[in-house]
Write a protein that holds these residues in place. Sequence first.
Motif, PDB file in Angstrom:
ATOM      1  N   ALA A  22      56.832  38.644  28.346  1.00 33.40           N
ATOM      2  CA  ALA A  22      56.881  37.592  28.095  1.00 33.40           C
ATOM      3  C   ALA A  22      58.132  37.259  27.266  1.00 33.40           C
ATOM      4  O   ALA A  22      58.734  36.311  27.642  1.00 33.40           O
ATOM      5  N   ILE A  25      60.996  37.384  30.083  1.00 34.43           N
ATOM      6  CA  ILE A  25      61.144  36.048  30.449  1.00 34.43           C
ATOM      7  C   ILE A  25      61.675  34.854  29.645  1.00 34.43           C
ATOM      8  O   ILE A  25      62.458  34.115  30.178  1.00 34.43           O
ATOM      9  N   ALA A  26      61.268  34.860  28.491  1.00 33.56           N
ATOM     10  CA  ALA A  26      61.699  34.158  27.462  1.00 33.56           C
ATOM     11  C   ALA A  26      63.348  34.114  27.238  1.00 33.56           C
ATOM     12  O   ALA A  26      64.050  33.130  27.137  1.00 33.56           O
ATOM     13  N   VAL A  29      65.212  32.596  30.120  1.00 35.85           N
ATOM     14  CA  VAL A  29      65.068  31.181  30.332  1.00 35.85           C
ATOM     15  C   VAL A  29      65.896  30.714  29.225  1.00 35.85           C
ATOM     16  O   VAL A  29      66.747  29.635  29.359  1.00 35.85           O
ATOM     17  N   ASN A  30      66.095  31.248  27.936  1.00 33.14           N
ATOM     18  CA  ASN A  30      66.706  30.385  26.956  1.00 33.14           C
ATOM     19  C   ASN A  30      68.118  30.616  27.217  1.00 33.14           C
ATOM     20  O   ASN A  30      69.214  29.905  26.744  1.00 33.14           O
ATOM     21  N   ASP A  59      67.337  31.327  19.687  1.00 32.81           N
ATOM     22  CA  ASP A  59      66.054  32.095  20.504  1.00 32.81           C
ATOM     23  C   ASP A  59      66.164  33.243  21.211  1.00 32.81           C
ATOM     24  O   ASP A  59      65.740  34.288  21.255  1.00 32.81           O
ATOM     25  N   TYR A  63      64.832  36.851  20.791  1.00 40.82           N
ATOM     26  CA  TYR A  63      64.011  37.673  21.573  1.00 40.82           C
ATOM     27  C   TYR A  63      64.678  38.833  21.947  1.00 40.82           C
ATOM     28  O   TYR A  63      63.823  40.071  22.022  1.00 40.82           O
ATOM     29  N   ASN A 125      61.066  25.087  27.865  1.00 40.61           N
ATOM     30  CA  ASN A 125      60.417  25.513  26.443  1.00 40.61           C
ATOM     31  C   ASN A 125      59.008  25.181  26.514  1.00 40.61           C
ATOM     32  O   ASN A 125      58.397  26.249  26.006  1.00 40.61           O
ATOM     33  N   VAL A 128      57.500  28.376  28.236  1.00 42.30           N
ATOM     34  CA  VAL A 128      57.698  29.532  27.135  1.00 42.30           C
ATOM     35  C   VAL A 128      56.653  29.408  26.060  1.00 42.30           C
ATOM     36  O   VAL A 128      56.146  30.438  25.658  1.00 42.30           O
ATOM     37  N   LEU A 132      53.781  32.207  25.106  1.00 36.28           N
ATOM     38  CA  LEU A 132      53.774  32.872  24.070  1.00 36.28           C
ATOM     39  C   LEU A 132      52.606  32.595  22.952  1.00 36.28           C
ATOM     40  O   LEU A 132      52.619  32.890  21.940  1.00 36.28           O
ATOM     41  N   SER A 149      59.941  29.018  19.672  1.00 35.96           N
ATOM     42  CA  SER A 149      59.418  28.366  20.973  1.00 35.96           C
ATOM     43  C   SER A 149      58.674  26.761  20.790  1.00 35.96           C
ATOM     44  O   SER A 149      58.943  25.852  21.281  1.00 35.96           O
TER      45      SER A 149
END
Length: 215
Positions: A22, A25-26, A29-30, A59, A63, A125, A128, A132, A149
Amino acid sequence: MACTSCAPGKPDANNNPAWRSALWIALAVNAVMFVAEMAAGVAGGSKALQADALDFLGDAANYAISLGVAGMALAWRARAALLKGVTLAALGIYVLAATAWAIGNGRTPEAEVMGVVGLAALVANAGVAVMLYRYRTGDANMRSVWICSRNDAIGNVAVVLAAAGVFGTGTAWPDLIVAGIMAALGISGGVQIIRQARSELSGERRIHTLENEVA
């Protein structure tokens, strides 16, 4: 002496492969959204988009830190959370200062750009945040990830509303107001993370003190 009343082999959630996946992936994306939203914010003259982009950057870094300390002792995870809390609060202060400067020196942003990019960021977002959500009640490190998030998803809704406000009024005020609110959210979230991290560090120090006294 071994603890006979504790459940043996209790798994550490920070070593959970699902948690690590997770976070990866986050992080991806961020990082992508930071580049896209900052470019759109500068091109469209939107402080709200730029503020949201800085959240994405913060973020992504958070992460990465969480991945680095996952599986370490609670004290190290709490120190990482403390760093993230300070960073989040600092970004909020920066956005607040930039917004104040823009009141007298900025230009009216492009509402269409704000709306399209804001919606794309909201989808990213929200995905995400949903992913989470199950980790929102963990230690300070896990909770900091959830707070970041959640704040971003709220901020994206605000950006979309600001775009509608700019379009309707033809002024920059909706954009500046939302940027100020997002800055306040960042500062508030940072303070929450700092408080929990300091509490966890204090608890660890008390445990070590008691262990030394017993020894």
